[in-house]
Design a protein around this motif. Sequence first.
Motif, PDB file in Angstrom:
ATOM      1  N   LYS A   1     -13.281  -7.978   5.562  1.00  0.00           N
ATOM      2  CA  LYS A   1     -12.421  -8.939   4.880  1.00  0.00           C
ATOM      3  C   LYS A   1     -12.444 -10.312   5.550  1.00  0.00           C
ATOM      4  O   LYS A   1     -12.283 -11.340   4.884  1.00  0.00           O
TER       5      LYS A   1
ATOM      6  N   ASP B   1       0.834  -1.202   0.000  1.00  0.00           N
ATOM      7  CA  ASP B   1       0.000   0.000   0.000  1.00  0.00           C
ATOM      8  C   ASP B   1       0.872   1.255   0.000  1.00  0.00           C
ATOM      9  O   ASP B   1       1.763   1.400   0.837  1.00  0.00           O
TER      10      ASP B   1
ATOM     11  N   LEU C   1      -5.389  -6.372   1.863  1.00  0.00           N
ATOM     12  CA  LEU C   1      -5.118  -6.285   0.436  1.00  0.00           C
ATOM     13  C   LEU C   1      -4.675  -7.633  -0.123  1.00  0.00           C
ATOM     14  O   LEU C   1      -3.792  -8.285   0.428  1.00  0.00           O
ATOM     15  N   ASP C   2      -5.293  -8.038  -1.226  1.00  0.00           N
ATOM     16  CA  ASP C   2      -4.903  -9.290  -1.858  1.00  0.00           C
ATOM     17  C   ASP C   2      -3.468  -9.226  -2.382  1.00  0.00           C
ATOM     18  O   ASP C   2      -2.800 -10.255  -2.490  1.00  0.00           O
ATOM     19  N   SER C   3      -3.004  -8.013  -2.705  1.00  0.00           N
ATOM     20  CA  SER C   3      -1.632  -7.863  -3.204  1.00  0.00           C
ATOM     21  C   SER C   3      -0.603  -8.071  -2.099  1.00  0.00           C
ATOM     22  O   SER C   3       0.558  -8.393  -2.375  1.00  0.00           O
ATOM     23  N   GLU C   4      -1.014  -7.872  -0.845  1.00  0.00           N
ATOM     24  CA  GLU C   4      -0.090  -8.046   0.273  1.00  0.00           C
ATOM     25  C   GLU C   4      -0.226  -9.469   0.827  1.00  0.00           C
ATOM     26  O   GLU C   4      -0.699  -9.692   1.947  1.00  0.00           O
TER      27      GLU C   4
END
Length: 267
Positions: A162, A86, A201-204
């Motif tokens: 989430k 992020d 976050l799916d990216s993390e």
Amino acid sequence: MNNHLKQTISLFLLTTAVSIYPVLAQSATDLHLSRKEAAEVGQKVWRNECGGTVAGLTSWNVGEEFPSLGIGHFIWYPQGTKGPFDESFPKLLLFLKEHGAKLPDWLSPSMPCPWLTRNEFLQEQKSERMTQLRNMLSSTVALQTDYLVQRLEKALPKMLEKASESNRQRVRKQFESVLHSGSAGTFALIDYVNFKGEGILDSERYNGEGWGMLQVLEGMSESSAPVQSFSDSAKSVLARRVRNSPPERHEERWLPGWTRRVNDYNL
């Protein structure tokens, strides 16, 4: 409205869809820190991230694709760089601007980091632009602390949304148990959500597993005191992150420092 109807509505709100659950959760993290307490939090975060030095307010760590700025080492991506983490520095700048801080003329919340590489960044350590950036950051420590507190206030609704439906009540209970454990608990939550994010976050994720505050809360044991349990879970989550991380990142070099940091939550 009679009491029976009030109770019925309350029960409906507590069991209804996720879309309104975050609104209900917001009040649980309405923090009321005195200026003295906030100042202590800001100084601790500054020591954790920057060693409490002005020079540490502008850093670019070896092995990372971005500089880390301010007391919370907020991430700022250079032009053309898109990473999994992020990007928090532009959000901080917007917060500072909205709260009356004067930014250097060359700096705005909408711009990417002007230094494309770590070498460029290091070569400008004594430049006028870097000096202005450090001066601005060192003069806005109180506002940066307010930003960190605000991030925690907004974290619980995001994490509950989430989390799996079956796990939400437990996550909220663990969060509140740490929050209500005095200044150590409050600091642990403020520091960790800034340190490793909410975990939403799916990216993390590495191998599908996150390392943010949601994952720490999910991993807490109820057999020990809340802050101790939070600290222990954080160590486990961070060690798992390192095991799952891409080998070329060599994240094992950071684990001893990360471990010391979360160990300190229980002191």
